[in-house]
Design a protein around this motif. Sequence first.
Motif, PDB file in Angstrom:
ATOM      1  N   LEU A 129      44.805   3.001  -9.762  1.00  7.32           N
ATOM      2  CA  LEU A 129      44.706   4.354 -10.310  1.00  7.32           C
ATOM      3  C   LEU A 129      45.082   5.399  -9.264  1.00  7.32           C
ATOM      4  N   ILE A 130      44.622   5.212  -8.051  1.00  6.44           N
ATOM      5  CA  ILE A 130      44.931   6.174  -6.989  1.00  6.44           C
ATOM      6  C   ILE A 130      46.429   6.181  -6.693  1.00  6.44           C
ATOM      7  N   GLU A 131      47.032   4.998  -6.666  1.00  7.95           N
ATOM      8  CA  GLU A 131      48.468   4.916  -6.363  1.00  7.95           C
ATOM      9  C   GLU A 131      49.320   5.618  -7.411  1.00  7.95           C
ATOM     10  N   THR A 132      48.849   5.692  -8.653  1.00  7.98           N
ATOM     11  CA  THR A 132      49.590   6.410  -9.698  1.00  7.98           C
ATOM     12  C   THR A 132      49.201   7.884  -9.755  1.00  7.98           C
ATOM     13  N   GLY A 133      48.319   8.316  -8.855  1.00  7.40           N
ATOM     14  CA  GLY A 133      47.904   9.715  -8.816  1.00  7.40           C
ATOM     15  C   GLY A 133      46.818  10.072  -9.804  1.00  7.40           C
ATOM     16  N   ASP A 134      46.209   9.070 -10.443  1.00  9.62           N
ATOM     17  CA  ASP A 134      45.174   9.334 -11.435  1.00  9.62           C
ATOM     18  C   ASP A 134      43.802   9.386 -10.763  1.00  9.62           C
ATOM     19  N   ILE A 135      43.566  10.486 -10.060  1.00  8.75           N
ATOM     20  CA  ILE A 135      42.293  10.641  -9.348  1.00  8.75           C
ATOM     21  C   ILE A 135      41.143  10.814 -10.338  1.00  8.75           C
ATOM     22  N   THR A 139      37.951   8.419 -10.450  1.00  8.59           N
ATOM     23  CA  THR A 139      36.611   9.000 -10.363  1.00  8.59           C
ATOM     24  C   THR A 139      35.730   8.523 -11.507  1.00  8.59           C
ATOM     25  N   GLU A 140      36.278   8.528 -12.721  1.00  8.43           N
ATOM     26  CA  GLU A 140      35.519   8.057 -13.880  1.00  8.43           C
ATOM     27  C   GLU A 140      35.169   6.584 -13.737  1.00  8.43           C
ATOM     28  N   LEU A 141      36.097   5.795 -13.208  1.00  7.47           N
ATOM     29  CA  LEU A 141      35.832   4.375 -12.994  1.00  7.47           C
ATOM     30  C   LEU A 141      34.630   4.191 -12.072  1.00  7.47           C
ATOM     31  N   MET A 142      34.584   4.948 -10.996  1.00  9.23           N
ATOM     32  CA  MET A 142      33.475   4.820 -10.049  1.00  9.23           C
ATOM     33  C   MET A 142      32.141   5.257 -10.668  1.00  9.23           C
ATOM     34  N   ALA A 143      32.154   6.370 -11.391  1.00  7.89           N
ATOM     35  CA  ALA A 143      30.913   6.844 -12.015  1.00  7.89           C
ATOM     36  C   ALA A 143      30.413   5.846 -13.056  1.00  7.89           C
ATOM     37  N   ASP A 144      31.331   5.310 -13.860  1.00  9.03           N
ATOM     38  CA  ASP A 144      30.940   4.349 -14.895  1.00  9.03           C
ATOM     39  C   ASP A 144      30.440   3.044 -14.293  1.00  9.03           C
ATOM     40  N   HIS A 165      35.532  14.636  -4.653  1.00 11.42           N
ATOM     41  CA  HIS A 165      35.721  15.338  -3.387  1.00 11.42           C
ATOM     42  C   HIS A 165      36.069  14.365  -2.273  1.00 11.42           C
ATOM     43  N   ALA A 166      35.391  13.208  -2.238  1.00  9.64           N
ATOM     44  CA  ALA A 166      35.684  12.215  -1.201  1.00  9.64           C
ATOM     45  C   ALA A 166      37.118  11.714  -1.323  1.00  9.64           C
ATOM     46  N   PHE A 167      37.568  11.444  -2.548  1.00  5.60           N
ATOM     47  CA  PHE A 167      38.958  11.027  -2.743  1.00  5.60           C
ATOM     48  C   PHE A 167      39.918  12.077  -2.189  1.00  5.60           C
ATOM     49  N   GLU A 168      39.668  13.329  -2.518  1.00  6.07           N
ATOM     50  CA  GLU A 168      40.585  14.401  -2.104  1.00  6.07           C
ATOM     51  C   GLU A 168      40.622  14.544  -0.588  1.00  6.07           C
TER      52      GLU A 168
END
Length: 253
Positions: A129-135, A139-144, A165-168
């Motif tokens: 997801l990060i590699e495709t720019g879908d932050i 984020t939703e994946l981590m929260a879920d 925020h951590a991702f950014e």
Amino acid sequence: MTLSHDVAGDGPVLVLLHSGVCDRRMWDAQWPALIDGGYRLVRCDLRGFGETPAPDRPHSDAEDVLALLDGLGIARAAVVGSSYGGQVALEIAARWPDRVSAMVLLCPALPGHEPSAELRALGEREEALIETGDIVGATELMADTWLGPDAAEPAREAVRQMQRHAFEVQLAAEEFEPDEAVVDLTAVQAPCLVLSGAHDFADFRQIAGRLPHLLANADHVELPWAGHLPSMERPSAVTDLLIGFLKEEVPVG
């Protein structure tokens, strides 16, 4: 560099270390109750989280925390660590046993643990997801994934904000993973309460179950309602567990 941090209260020192999907704000619900309980609290953002910049060189999170305590003139403290923060707490207690009076580890990671196929698959989904720019998707994946079924929507939104925020912060910087020290857990002297969640990954339930056999003085309690972040899922229940343990091992007054 000094880690961004908060200090409040009077009494025996208690250090709060956040998980790898959160920052020091994850302890907001426990903060006033622990101060009222008679403790001096220190909570910090590790590098690349919250208000602490991402690392610009190889580093040790455990050494960063110890440097913060040295700067505050704190020689000895109890430590509460969630997930990755629990791993950092274990490293501190193993490398500098005289600095840690007691520990509470919530669904801790463990230095040298080989992740399961399930946990590796999660990392691969996150990376894709990060590699495709879908932050937002990451984020939703981590929260879920990391919050258990009892987590209310405010807790989910808090995790979203902290993880986003951590991702950014981390994606905008050159990547430097923290050094992972080889630690001898038999050196840990501090009494320890280990909490795990019945709805968590098997990795963390197994680590929690192993720790009483690896540490000289540790008890394990599995919370049948909890996922990976119990302090955010049922804040008052975890606060009561913390205070109950600390009143026995690090009495106030």
